[in-house]
Write a protein that holds these residues in place. Structure first.
Motif, PDB file in Angstrom:
ATOM      1  N   UNK A   1       7.350  47.853 -24.640  1.00 43.78           N
ATOM      2  CA  UNK A   1       7.959  49.120 -25.026  1.00 43.78           C
ATOM      3  C   UNK A   1       7.092  50.038 -25.876  1.00 43.78           C
ATOM      4  N   UNK A   2       7.648  50.445 -27.010  1.00 41.49           N
ATOM      5  CA  UNK A   2       6.986  51.395 -27.899  1.00 41.49           C
ATOM      6  C   UNK A   2       5.632  50.867 -28.362  1.00 41.49           C
ATOM      7  N   UNK A   3       5.577  49.600 -28.736  1.00 41.41           N
ATOM      8  CA  UNK A   3       4.312  49.021 -29.210  1.00 41.41           C
ATOM      9  C   UNK A   3       3.219  49.191 -28.160  1.00 41.41           C
TER      10      UNK A   3
ATOM     11  N   UNK B   1       7.355  44.712 -36.874  1.00 38.93           N
ATOM     12  CA  UNK B   1       8.238  43.541 -36.879  1.00 38.93           C
ATOM     13  C   UNK B   1       9.653  43.990 -36.519  1.00 38.93           C
ATOM     14  N   UNK B   2      10.382  43.106 -35.873  1.00 37.21           N
ATOM     15  CA  UNK B   2      11.766  43.383 -35.507  1.00 37.21           C
ATOM     16  C   UNK B   2      12.592  43.704 -36.752  1.00 37.21           C
TER      17      UNK B   2
ATOM     18  N   UNK C   1      16.300  51.468 -38.310  1.00 40.01           N
ATOM     19  CA  UNK C   1      17.074  52.064 -37.226  1.00 40.01           C
ATOM     20  C   UNK C   1      18.388  51.354 -36.912  1.00 40.01           C
ATOM     21  N   UNK C   2      18.566  50.165 -37.442  1.00 41.38           N
ATOM     22  CA  UNK C   2      19.771  49.394 -37.124  1.00 41.38           C
ATOM     23  C   UNK C   2      19.633  48.731 -35.762  1.00 41.38           C
ATOM     24  N   UNK C   3      20.655  47.975 -35.412  1.00 40.37           N
ATOM     25  CA  UNK C   3      20.646  47.280 -34.131  1.00 40.37           C
ATOM     26  C   UNK C   3      21.126  48.188 -33.008  1.00 40.37           C
TER      27      UNK C   3
END
Length: 79
Positions: A2-4, A31-32, A39-41
Motif C-alpha cells: 500500500x502506502x509504504x 508501524x501499525x 488515524x484510528x482503525x
C-alpha cells in the motif's frame, strides 16, 4: 504494501507517482501502532469500504493531511 510501497519502494508500480515525486510517509506510520494512534482503525470509521485520502494531493501521508473516505468517493478523484 500500500502506502509504504508507493512512497518508499522504487520497484513498486506506483512509486513513480508518489515517492519519485517527493511524496513521503511520516515515520510514525511505518508501524501499525503509529498509524492507528493517528488515524484510528479502518473498521471504526463507520464508512463503507474506507480508504485513506490525502487532503492536499501533492502533500505527504501524515495525520494533518489525511482523512478516511469511502473508496467509491475516492475513485472519483482523478488527475
Amino acid at each position: 504494501m500500500g502506502i509504504k510501497g508507493r512512497c518508499l519502494n522504487k520497484s513498486h508500480g506506483d512509486y513513480k507517482n508518489y515517492g519519485a515525486k517527493g511524496v513521503t510517509l511520516c515515520e510514525k506510520w511505518l508501524t501499525f501502532e503509529g498509524f492507528v494512534s493517528d488515524m484510528g482503525l479502518r473498521a471504526d470509521t463507520g464508512l463503507k469500504d474506507p480508504t485513506i485520502e490525502r487532503i492536499d494531493v501533492t502533500g505527504n501521508y501524515e495525520k494533518s493531511n489525511c482523512i478516511w473516505i469511502e473508496r467509491s468517493l475516492q475513485a472519483k478523484n482523478k488527475r
